[in-house]
Scaffold this motif. Structure first.
Motif, PDB file in Angstrom:
ATOM      1  N   THR A   1      42.370  40.753  42.146  1.00 17.02           N
ATOM      2  CA  THR A   1      41.798  41.957  42.741  1.00 17.02           C
ATOM      3  C   THR A   1      42.846  43.040  42.937  1.00 17.02           C
ATOM      4  O   THR A   1      44.042  42.797  42.821  1.00 17.02           O
ATOM      5  CB  THR A   1      41.108  41.620  44.087  1.00 17.02           C
ATOM      6  OG1 THR A   1      40.385  42.751  44.541  1.00 17.02           O
ATOM      7  CG2 THR A   1      42.098  41.167  45.132  1.00 17.02           C
TER       8      THR A   1
ATOM      9  N   GLU B   1      37.562  43.098  40.538  1.00 15.86           N
ATOM     10  CA  GLU B   1      37.649  41.684  40.928  1.00 15.86           C
ATOM     11  C   GLU B   1      37.167  40.778  39.805  1.00 15.86           C
ATOM     12  O   GLU B   1      36.100  40.995  39.236  1.00 15.86           O
ATOM     13  CB  GLU B   1      36.809  41.392  42.167  1.00 15.86           C
ATOM     14  CG  GLU B   1      37.349  42.006  43.433  1.00 15.86           C
ATOM     15  CD  GLU B   1      36.535  41.609  44.650  1.00 15.86           C
ATOM     16  OE1 GLU B   1      37.166  41.301  45.670  1.00 15.86           O
ATOM     17  OE2 GLU B   1      35.289  41.604  44.586  1.00 15.86           O
ATOM     18  N   THR B   2      37.978  39.765  39.525  1.00 10.65           N
ATOM     19  CA  THR B   2      37.615  38.707  38.590  1.00 10.65           C
ATOM     20  C   THR B   2      37.806  37.383  39.300  1.00 10.65           C
ATOM     21  O   THR B   2      38.839  37.159  39.944  1.00 10.65           O
ATOM     22  CB  THR B   2      38.493  38.759  37.320  1.00 10.65           C
ATOM     23  OG1 THR B   2      38.299  40.013  36.673  1.00 10.65           O
ATOM     24  CG2 THR B   2      38.147  37.641  36.359  1.00 10.65           C
TER      25      THR B   2
ATOM     26  N   ASN C   1      33.537  38.263  35.877  1.00 14.46           N
ATOM     27  CA  ASN C   1      33.831  39.603  36.393  1.00 14.46           C
ATOM     28  C   ASN C   1      32.870  39.882  37.534  1.00 14.46           C
ATOM     29  O   ASN C   1      31.662  39.929  37.336  1.00 14.46           O
ATOM     30  CB  ASN C   1      33.675  40.656  35.298  1.00 14.46           C
ATOM     31  CG  ASN C   1      34.832  40.625  34.331  1.00 14.46           C
ATOM     32  OD1 ASN C   1      35.968  40.422  34.714  1.00 14.46           O
ATOM     33  ND2 ASN C   1      34.540  40.804  33.063  1.00 14.46           N
ATOM     34  N   MET C   2      33.405  40.039  38.740  1.00  7.91           N
ATOM     35  CA  MET C   2      32.565  40.278  39.914  1.00  7.91           C
ATOM     36  C   MET C   2      32.240  41.760  40.068  1.00  7.91           C
ATOM     37  O   MET C   2      31.151  42.108  40.490  1.00  7.91           O
ATOM     38  CB  MET C   2      33.259  39.728  41.150  1.00  7.91           C
ATOM     39  CG  MET C   2      33.467  38.215  41.065  1.00  7.91           C
ATOM     40  SD  MET C   2      34.593  37.560  42.313  1.00  7.91           S
ATOM     41  CE  MET C   2      33.772  37.983  43.807  1.00  7.91           C
ATOM     42  N   ASN C   3      33.201  42.620  39.750  1.00 13.62           N
ATOM     43  CA  ASN C   3      33.013  44.075  39.771  1.00 13.62           C
ATOM     44  C   ASN C   3      34.210  44.688  39.058  1.00 13.62           C
ATOM     45  O   ASN C   3      34.990  43.962  38.440  1.00 13.62           O
ATOM     46  CB  ASN C   3      32.836  44.604  41.205  1.00 13.62           C
ATOM     47  CG  ASN C   3      33.994  44.254  42.105  1.00 13.62           C
ATOM     48  OD1 ASN C   3      35.150  44.473  41.761  1.00 13.62           O
ATOM     49  ND2 ASN C   3      33.706  43.697  43.269  1.00 13.62           N
ATOM     50  N   ALA C   4      34.388  45.994  39.152  1.00 14.64           N
ATOM     51  CA  ALA C   4      35.446  46.682  38.400  1.00 14.64           C
ATOM     52  C   ALA C   4      36.849  46.270  38.815  1.00 14.64           C
ATOM     53  O   ALA C   4      37.799  46.438  38.035  1.00 14.64           O
ATOM     54  CB  ALA C   4      35.285  48.190  38.541  1.00 14.64           C
TER      55      ALA C   4
ATOM     56  N   GLU D   1      40.457  49.672  45.516  1.00 15.67           N
ATOM     57  CA  GLU D   1      39.940  50.816  44.746  1.00 15.67           C
ATOM     58  C   GLU D   1      40.989  51.914  44.701  1.00 15.67           C
ATOM     59  O   GLU D   1      41.561  52.276  45.727  1.00 15.67           O
ATOM     60  CB  GLU D   1      38.662  51.354  45.388  1.00 15.67           C
ATOM     61  CG  GLU D   1      37.466  50.439  45.288  1.00 15.67           C
ATOM     62  CD  GLU D   1      36.727  50.540  43.961  1.00 15.67           C
ATOM     63  OE1 GLU D   1      36.956  51.498  43.210  1.00 15.67           O
ATOM     64  OE2 GLU D   1      35.927  49.637  43.696  1.00 15.67           O
TER      65      GLU D   1
END
Length: 174
Positions: free
Chosen positions: A144, A125-126, A120-123, A147
């Motif tokens: 992805t 993006e995986t 998990n790169m951020n909310a 936002e």
């Protein structure tokens, strides 16, 4: 082009042909199919129920294949990874963002290879690192969405050939 400067209209759209040479549909007037540029894309689209979604062979060699299912405007909706030992594993953008780094993000003939990893790169993006060690081909797939958007997509960050002396017998887009 976006909505405020788009030159597409119903009359022009209905003369357009899709990837299977079928007429496109003007979906802007149907609120069940089109809500906005950001969520639905172009108001002129193929009739997916007639033409299906286009596919692209990104790379194939020695029994390994990496194929993509493309949606509106060429957005990558699915990655299909066929291993040289047999079996195809499918990652969809929606399922990837829903299940994140869980192996359940993938569908296939059995468990995903143990060498495949998700981060998990951020909310929104995986990153999945996948490959076929028997043929030395690896790929980085990012799931992805923008936002605030509900539209998911896959980005292929890299496709790596680790056997530089392989005879030139591969196929694909790369």
């Amino acid at each position: 082009r976006r909505g405020d400067n788009c030159l597409m209209n119903k009359r022009v759209c209905e003369k357009q042909k899709d990837h299977k040479k079928n007429h496109c549909l003007w979906i802007k007037d149907d609120p069940t199919k089109w809500t906005s540029w950001e969520e639905s894309g172009s108001p002129c689209q193929p009739d997916w129920s007639v033409s299906g979604y286009p596919t692209m062979n990104m790379y194939s060699v020695d029994g390994f294949s990496f194929d993509l299912l493309l949606g509106e405007r060429g957005v990558i909706m699915e990655a299909h990874v066929t291993l040289s030992s047999g079996g195809t594993y499918i990652l969809t953008a929606d399922k990837c963002l829903q299940d994140g780094t869980s192996p359940n993000a993938w569908t296939g003939p059995g468990p995903i290879p143990s060498s495949w990893t998700g981060t998990n790169m951020n909310a929104v993006e995986t990153l999945w690192k996948v490959g076929d060690s028997d043929v030395g081909i690896y790929a980085d797939i990012v799931c992805t969405r923008s936002e605030g958007s509900t539209v998911s997509r896959l980005n292929i960050q890299g496709l790596f050939e680790t056997k530089p002396n392989r005879p030139p017998n591969g196929n694909g887009f790369c």
